[in-house]
Design an enzyme around this catalytic site. Sequence first.
Site: not given
Length: 321
Positions: A114, A146
């Site tokens: 996230s 990421k």
Amino acid sequence: MSAPCFALHGKRVWVAGHRGLVGSALVRRLEAEDCEVLTAPRDRVDLRSPDQVTRWMAIARPQAVFVAAARVGGIHANDTRPAEFLYDNLLIEANIVEAARHAEVEKLLFLGSSCIYPRDAPQPLKEEALLTGPLEPTNQWYAIAKIAGIKLAQAYRRQYGCDFNAAMPTNLYGPGDNFDLLQSHVVPALMAKAHRARIERSPVMTVWGTGTPLRELLYVDDAADGLVFLMQHHSGEDFVNLGTGVEISIAELAATICRVVGFAGRLEFDRTKPDGTPRKVMDVFRLHSMGWTAPTGFEEGLERTYRWYVDNLGSQARAAG
Ligand code: GFB
């Protein structure tokens, strides 16, 4: 529920990162599927080495891959080891994705985080918020790596037609977590501190930051179940958030953990420590409309985690006390 588009039945499935928090939960979860789970021994396969990953993939010939391997850690580890968080994660994901293409892996699911979303993105965080603003400085290195992983999956899908996908898990916690106070995420850190404070009969326990940041927390066995669901039900360039959509403040989290552990003392907030992102809660509309929701209640997840901590790190925990 959306119709399955990929069957794990009878498949050779590689869980890259099988000793980590989410990787070990995936191995547990896959026991319920009729598939062969492959794991790469850490002493023989350094995932940062392209040669070793290619060789392993050529021998193991997985048909499906979960990319759960990553250099991970909490706010302090991210903030103080930026080079490792960027370099190791870029190499791990690039090596696995490239080797998976050559080995003609049928389906791959990359696990993001996230923290890929801009620090000030509207909440709850929709998948479309990716790359719409600056990142949170304490974990930008990990986030950049990421984001590169998500883009790798999209690029290999576009250029080579590989069925490579990505899921964005929110902050995870559960059995098998890292309880080292300087490396860990908030749940194991506060659990270890509360445990120690109870055993030492300390009147006070320290919580980093102001206590006001909001976090969403997903029990790791639910995360593994959601990842298996996405492997079976999702295929596309669009990635999917994996979370609960429910948030809690750090102060409230600390109080809940103290209740579970049985520590009744006072909380002291150390404002010299960073808060990180002020708020981070996922929009889980896409996931819910596919037919998946997290089954484990928050206190139940914390109780299971604490039981695991005492049973497995009991001697350490007692020594600390
Ligand atoms: O879980 P955490 O380390 O990482 O910290 P992030 C969450 C919040 O808990 C921060 C507070 O506001 C911390 O200040 N906190 C309070 C503590 N006490 C403690 C404590 O004793 N230990 C820790 N660790 N935190 C991570 C990223 O961000 O989220 C990673 O750094 C990754 O890259 C992960 O994306 C999902 O939630 O801030």
